[in-house]
Design a protein around this motif. Structure first.
Motif, PDB file in Angstrom:
ATOM      1  N   HIS A 103       0.424 -27.250-125.637  1.00  0.00           N
ATOM      2  CA  HIS A 103       1.631 -28.075-125.707  1.00  0.00           C
ATOM      3  C   HIS A 103       1.562 -29.028-126.905  1.00  0.00           C
ATOM      4  CE1 HIS A 103       4.905 -30.737-124.369  1.00  0.00           C
ATOM      5  NE2 HIS A 103       4.102 -31.728-124.721  1.00  0.00           N
ATOM      6  N   THR A 106       1.805 -27.129-130.280  1.00  0.00           N
ATOM      7  CA  THR A 106       3.186 -26.676-130.460  1.00  0.00           C
ATOM      8  C   THR A 106       4.078 -27.833-130.906  1.00  0.00           C
ATOM      9  OG1 THR A 106       2.939 -24.936-128.786  1.00  0.00           O
ATOM     10  CG2 THR A 106       5.184 -25.663-129.285  1.00  0.00           C
ATOM     11  N   ASN A 412      12.708 -22.194-125.491  1.00  0.00           N
ATOM     12  CA  ASN A 412      11.282 -22.506-125.394  1.00  0.00           C
ATOM     13  C   ASN A 412      10.497 -21.396-124.697  1.00  0.00           C
ATOM     14  OD1 ASN A 412      12.357 -22.914-122.879  1.00  0.00           O
ATOM     15  ND2 ASN A 412      11.417 -24.919-122.534  1.00  0.00           N
ATOM     16  N   MET A 413      11.202 -20.317-124.334  1.00  0.00           N
ATOM     17  CA  MET A 413      10.534 -19.174-123.706  1.00  0.00           C
ATOM     18  C   MET A 413      10.534 -17.931-124.604  1.00  0.00           C
ATOM     19  SD  MET A 413      11.957 -19.450-119.824  1.00  0.00           S
ATOM     20  CE  MET A 413      12.207 -21.035-119.028  1.00  0.00           C
ATOM     21  N   SER A 507       8.060 -18.618-118.400  1.00  0.00           N
ATOM     22  CA  SER A 507       8.188 -20.073-118.439  1.00  0.00           C
ATOM     23  C   SER A 507       7.955 -20.491-119.885  1.00  0.00           C
ATOM     24  CB  SER A 507       7.169 -20.733-117.506  1.00  0.00           C
ATOM     25  OG  SER A 507       5.844 -20.444-117.912  1.00  0.00           O
ATOM     26  N   GLU A 508       7.791 -21.771-120.156  1.00  0.00           N
ATOM     27  CA  GLU A 508       7.573 -22.203-121.528  1.00  0.00           C
ATOM     28  C   GLU A 508       6.430 -21.430-122.158  1.00  0.00           C
ATOM     29  OE1 GLU A 508       7.363 -26.264-122.658  1.00  0.00           O
ATOM     30  OE2 GLU A 508       8.760 -26.919-121.109  1.00  0.00           O
ATOM     31  N   SER A 510       4.494 -22.251-124.438  1.00  0.00           N
ATOM     32  CA  SER A 510       3.311 -23.069-124.683  1.00  0.00           C
ATOM     33  C   SER A 510       2.412 -23.170-123.460  1.00  0.00           C
ATOM     34  CB  SER A 510       3.703 -24.468-125.177  1.00  0.00           C
ATOM     35  OG  SER A 510       4.521 -25.132-124.242  1.00  0.00           O
ATOM     36  N   ASN A 511       2.848 -22.628-122.300  1.00  0.00           N
ATOM     37  CA  ASN A 511       1.955 -22.508-121.149  1.00  0.00           C
ATOM     38  C   ASN A 511       0.963 -21.360-121.345  1.00  0.00           C
ATOM     39  OD1 ASN A 511       3.001 -24.618-119.616  1.00  0.00           O
ATOM     40  ND2 ASN A 511       4.614 -23.321-118.744  1.00  0.00           N
TER      41      ASN A 511
END
Length: 534
Positions: A103, A106, A412-413, A507-508, A510-511
């Motif tokens: 996160h 990013t 963001n996905m 999901s995002e 960045s996960n």
């Protein structure tokens, strides 16, 4: 066995830069892992500058050899009290720490550019400190009490002050100052060496790589050097001797390594959710859509239709069993949208046209039964791997397709995929000739002796070009250029955008991995290339 080896260790390198610290290292992953084996180091920390480009690649190699990888990054930090950027080393203790680091990195590319480099504001660490160990990097000047107190409050026992002995002017005075800060704020020390090359005689390779990146020549005495000849991969014994007056700083490298236990485990493919109409399940909706598409096909006779129905049902069972129903529906959706917008779409390449389901959904334009194509080449239930549709869109409509997917699934996905350029044979010869100061016509002549062949190496060229081999043996200038070129050939040169790859996450993104922003391009790219992202 691993824990026993760790307990018997005197020192662990926590901050190795690989070639993926673009222009700042010449460390190749396989050679690094070999040296860890040779030096009996049970663990190693890889912390490339402002990225995790190499994280999964190093992880795969260290796993093969039973070496523990400590995943991390050196990140530029903007504090509230100093104008210039500082450096912090972030190491992942856990999965939560990895997600927090993804996160932060990013965000540094999307929101934090300062002085032409990505950075994070120190206040962004609030809420994203769990699962991370943080080390103030390289005798950096966190001299204001507020900054140290802020970091200490956020990270507690997971905050360390890094010290180095790299032969720099004023270094001992700086170490004494950091030792005093350690005592005053009760923050433990850790010894670092930030290796950027593996053996002492590789220093010239790092010098050359930095000159290529900076557009400078080796003889330029005024060029920037953010490294010293001491930043090689020292042995445990060398590091122990180097800091014999501060043994706790050496021991803390091992204690930190014991705390860091995040690794990329094998997990199921993470597919985005496809919203089905009504009360359909994802499998039911795929069956309904494929069956409807089959019904729209032309048949010469009823027996022919039976062949198609049997094949369709067999494919659907495999797709449902392997969990890829959503993948087919997602691809079918954006292909259908593209055609509705009059964006030309290719008929399908690779193994994808082997699927009748894909043909019935309109993903491909090729009838697999008519052309005797095999579905198992695309999706094999005996060896489940991510299916891969190769779909060509008209270059003038490609960005619109990506924008549609981003709008539908969340910006963001969705991201494009990174790709890395390397120093190829001809290019590296030209670069090395330039940094060594040879005239362009001389260097150009040598480079042109490399046969035109995709992927050719300098060693291949020496075998295939008798003139190049002869000049290499007889001319000192040619020998000097080629010898240095051989050391640099194949290293990562830059990052770019893959021509055809897009990632959609549930999901995002960045996960799962950090994102990267290229200078003049809209949107982001993943920091893992297509193979690692998959």
């Amino acid at each position: 066995m691993k824990s026993e080896a760790m307990n018997n260790s005197d020192f662990i390198h926590l901050d190795v830069n690989t070639q993926y610290s673009l222009g700042q290292s010449v460390v190749r992953i396989d050679n690094l892992v070999d040296l860890c084996d040779q030096y009996n180091m049970p663990a190693v920390g890889v912390t490339d500058h402002n990225n995790l480009f190499s994280a999964y690649k190093v992880y795969k190699e260290t796993q093969k050899r039973g070496i523990k990888l400590i995943i991390g990054s050196i990140v530029s930090i903007e504090t509230n009290h100093q104008s210039d950027l500082k450096k912090l080393i972030f190491l992942c203790k856990s999965e939560e720490g990895y997600k927090n680091l993804c996160h932060l990195i990013t965000k540094s590319y999307i929101e934090g550019f300062k002085n032409d480099q990505p950075s994070i504001n120190i206040d962004w660490l609030n809420g994203f400190s769990e699962g991370l160990i943080v080390i103030s990097a390289y005798n950096d000047d966190f001299e204001f009490s507020h900054d140290l107190e802020q970091l200490s409050d956020l990270f507690g026992e997971n905050f360390f002050l890094g010290i180095q002995r790299l032969g720099l002017s004023g270094e001992e005075e700086e170490i004494n100052r950091i030792v005093s800060l350690s005592t005053k704020y009760d923050v433990p020390l850790v010894a670092l060496n930030n290796p950027k090359f593996l053996s002492e005689n590789d220093y010239i390779s790092l010098e050359a790589r930095a000159c290529i990146d900076q557009g400078r020549v080796l003889e330029d005495q005024n060029r920037q050097r953010d490294y010293t000849p001491q930043q090689y991969f020292k042995t445990q014994k060398e590091m122990k001797m180097l800091f014999k007056d501060l043994p706790e700083a050496v021991n803390n490298s091992v204690e930190i390594a014991k705390k860091c236990n995040f690794g990329f485990e094998n997990t199921d493919h993470a597919l985005p959710a496809f919203t089905t109409p009504g009360n359909y399940s994802i499998d039911e909706y795929l069956t309904q859509q494929a069956t409807e598409g089959l019904g729209a096909l032309d048949y010469q006779d009823r027996s022919n239709r039976s062949i198609y129905e049997t094949r369709l049902n067999e494919e659907l069972e495999i797709i449902k069993r392997t969990g890829f129903a959503g993948y087919f529906l997602i691809v079918a959706d954006f292909v259908k949208w593209s055609r509705e917008q009059n964006i030309p779409v290719g008929p399908g390449r690779g193994s994808g046209p082997g699927s009748l389901v894909a043909y019935c959904l309109g993903i491909t334009d090729i009838d697999p039964i008519e052309h005797d194509l095999i579905f198992e080449r695309f999706l094999n239930p005996e060896r489940i791997s991510m299916p891969d549709f190769d779909i060509d869109f008209c270059v003038n409509g490609r960005d619109a397709v990506i924008d549609y997917v981003s709008s539908k699934y969340g910006r963001n996905m969705v991201s494009q995929i990174i790709t890395y350029g390397t120093l190829s044979a001809k290019a590296v010869i030209r670069d090395v000739g330039r940094i060594l100061g040879y005239p362009y016509p001389v260097v150009d002549q040598i480079a042109k002796l490399v046969p035109f062949e995709i992927g050719i190496t300098i060693n291949d060229a020496l075998k295939k070009s008798s003139e190049l081999a002869e000049r290499y043996e007889e001319e000192e200038d040619v020998e000097a250029i080629l010898n240095l070129s051989l050391k640099l050939e194949g290293l990562v040169r830059n990052a770019g955008t893959h021509a055809g790859g897009v990632v959609i996450a549930p999901s995002e993104l960045s996960n799962f991995m950090p994102l990267y922003k290229l200078d003049d391009e809209v949107g982001t790219v993943t920091q893992f290339d297509k193979d690692d992202a998959e």
